[in-house]
Design a protein around this motif. Structure first.
Motif, PDB file in Angstrom:
ATOM      1  N   THR A  11       0.819  -1.200   0.000  1.00  0.00           N
ATOM      2  CA  THR A  11       0.000   0.000   0.000  1.00  0.00           C
ATOM      3  C   THR A  11       0.862   1.263   0.000  1.00  0.00           C
ATOM      4  O   THR A  11       0.436   2.304  -0.465  1.00  0.00           O
ATOM      5  CB  THR A  11      -0.914   0.005   1.244  1.00  0.00           C
ATOM      6  OG1 THR A  11      -1.450  -1.302   1.416  1.00  0.00           O
ATOM      7  CG2 THR A  11      -2.043   0.995   1.088  1.00  0.00           C
ATOM      8  N   GLU A  13       3.328   4.022  -1.075  1.00  0.00           N
ATOM      9  CA  GLU A  13       3.679   4.513  -2.405  1.00  0.00           C
ATOM     10  C   GLU A  13       5.088   5.086  -2.443  1.00  0.00           C
ATOM     11  O   GLU A  13       5.592   5.400  -3.502  1.00  0.00           O
ATOM     12  CB  GLU A  13       2.656   5.561  -2.855  1.00  0.00           C
ATOM     13  CG  GLU A  13       1.265   4.996  -3.013  1.00  0.00           C
ATOM     14  CD  GLU A  13       0.292   6.030  -3.532  1.00  0.00           C
ATOM     15  OE1 GLU A  13       0.718   6.939  -4.254  1.00  0.00           O
ATOM     16  OE2 GLU A  13      -0.886   5.943  -3.199  1.00  0.00           O
ATOM     17  N   ASP A  17       5.550  10.273  -1.079  1.00  0.00           N
ATOM     18  CA  ASP A  17       4.117  10.255  -0.804  1.00  0.00           C
ATOM     19  C   ASP A  17       3.854  10.500   0.678  1.00  0.00           C
ATOM     20  O   ASP A  17       2.926  11.224   1.044  1.00  0.00           O
ATOM     21  CB  ASP A  17       3.526   8.911  -1.229  1.00  0.00           C
ATOM     22  CG  ASP A  17       2.017   8.953  -1.343  1.00  0.00           C
ATOM     23  OD1 ASP A  17       1.528   9.674  -2.230  1.00  0.00           O
ATOM     24  OD2 ASP A  17       1.337   8.302  -0.540  1.00  0.00           O
ATOM     25  N   HIS A  21       1.942  13.679   2.363  1.00  0.00           N
ATOM     26  CA  HIS A  21       0.868  13.458   3.340  1.00  0.00           C
ATOM     27  C   HIS A  21       1.085  14.339   4.571  1.00  0.00           C
ATOM     28  O   HIS A  21       0.147  14.979   5.065  1.00  0.00           O
ATOM     29  CB  HIS A  21       0.841  11.989   3.744  1.00  0.00           C
ATOM     30  CG  HIS A  21      -0.062  11.693   4.908  1.00  0.00           C
ATOM     31  ND1 HIS A  21      -1.426  11.568   4.775  1.00  0.00           N
ATOM     32  CD2 HIS A  21       0.206  11.527   6.229  1.00  0.00           C
ATOM     33  CE1 HIS A  21      -1.963  11.321   5.964  1.00  0.00           C
ATOM     34  NE2 HIS A  21      -0.985  11.298   6.858  1.00  0.00           N
ATOM     35  N   GLU A 144     -10.197  11.482   3.499  1.00  0.00           N
ATOM     36  CA  GLU A 144      -9.246  10.811   2.627  1.00  0.00           C
ATOM     37  C   GLU A 144      -8.329   9.976   3.506  1.00  0.00           C
ATOM     38  O   GLU A 144      -7.196  10.335   3.790  1.00  0.00           O
ATOM     39  CB  GLU A 144      -8.452  11.851   1.830  1.00  0.00           C
ATOM     40  CG  GLU A 144      -9.265  12.612   0.802  1.00  0.00           C
ATOM     41  CD  GLU A 144      -9.747  11.707  -0.326  1.00  0.00           C
ATOM     42  OE1 GLU A 144      -9.062  10.709  -0.618  1.00  0.00           O
ATOM     43  OE2 GLU A 144     -10.798  12.005  -0.898  1.00  0.00           O
ATOM     44  N   SER A 146      -5.785   7.310   4.397  1.00  0.00           N
ATOM     45  CA  SER A 146      -4.724   6.590   3.702  1.00  0.00           C
ATOM     46  C   SER A 146      -4.004   5.688   4.691  1.00  0.00           C
ATOM     47  O   SER A 146      -4.277   5.695   5.895  1.00  0.00           O
ATOM     48  CB  SER A 146      -3.725   7.587   3.088  1.00  0.00           C
ATOM     49  OG  SER A 146      -3.017   8.258   4.123  1.00  0.00           O
TER      50      SER A 146
END
Length: 247
Positions: A11, A13, A17, A21, A144, A146
């Motif tokens: 999962t 990236e 990334d 974030h 969102e 993640s």
């Protein structure tokens, strides 16, 4: 027999990334990154991954070293430059900033293409619905969420419960399979299908193996759309809801 509980997550990236974030989460100006703050938060995530004994890709550790090096450069006293010299003092953050800006462009472009693909495959019409006089309850806003939000919630939960040390790090012969834990978590979430259950309530046993298996079970259930995690805003508690067929 002591044995490391190795788990690999596809999962993730990449470190850029994760940095994006953090920049979005803390509302940081990408053109003026506070290196000390971003390094501290990045290392918190790395420590949480290590605590779970996840198989961390080397690129994450390289980025950690890069951030620490930039932080050290920022702390060094700046040499005095004579007025006659026109030497340009390069910002140690410049290269990282350019990489992040470039990565963000590609990420935004990928999201745009993904949205267009979904629109092309899911174009349909439905009869109009009249919502007058309907009693609609307010629900938690879908965020969102993640993998980094999940890791952040786990790190904060461990800090609150002070479960970092000591923990049972031995893998017993009768270890709970992830499939079994998935069924247990799903049953717990189903019982609170309407109100949802807090993320922390799923971690009830003070062993590292239980924490890891529960975390992985939750991710797998999210992957197959059996549960969903929601959050009103950054740093607020995560709530887990049942997302399968109606009960």
């Amino acid at each position: 027999m002591n044995q490391a509980y190795q788990v690999k997550l596809d999962t993730f990236e990449g470190p850029l990334d994760l940095l994006l974030h953090l920049i979005n989460q803390y509302e940081i100006d990408i053109y003026d990154i506070p290196v000390a703050q971003i390094t501290e938060q990045y290392m918190n995530y790395i420590h949480t991954m290590q605590h779970l004994e996840l198989n961390i890709a080397s690129e994450y550790l390289v980025m950690a070293a890069t951030l620490l090096a930039i932080k050290s450069q920022m702390l060094l006293p700046k040499p005095e430059i004579e007025e006659t010299e026109e030497e340009y003092m390069e910002d140690p953050r410049e290269e990282l900033m350019q990489r992040l800006i470039e990565y963000r462009k590609y990420k935004e472009a990928a999201e745009t293409f993904k949205e267009k693909e979904l629109e092309a495959h899911q174009t349909y019409t439905r009869p109009p619905v009249i919502f007058d006089n309907l009693n609609i309850e307010k629900t938690v806003v879908q965020g969102e969420i993640s993998i980094y939000d999940m890791l952040g919630a786990l790190g904060r939960m461990l800090e609150r419960k002070k479960w970092k040390e000591p923990l049972d790090t031995r893998i017993q012969k009768a270890e709970i399979p992830i499939e079994q834990r998935m069924e247990e978590v799903l049953d717990i979430v189903k019982k609170k299908a309407r109100s949802g259950i807090t993320f922390d309530e799923l971690f009830t046993v003070r062993t590292k193996s239980h924490i890891v298996v529960t975390f992985m079970a939750l991710l797998e259930l999210m992957k197959i759309n059996q549960v969903t995690c929601k959050q009103t805003q950054h740093f607020e508690p995560l709530y887990v809801y049942y997302a399968g067929d109606e009960i």
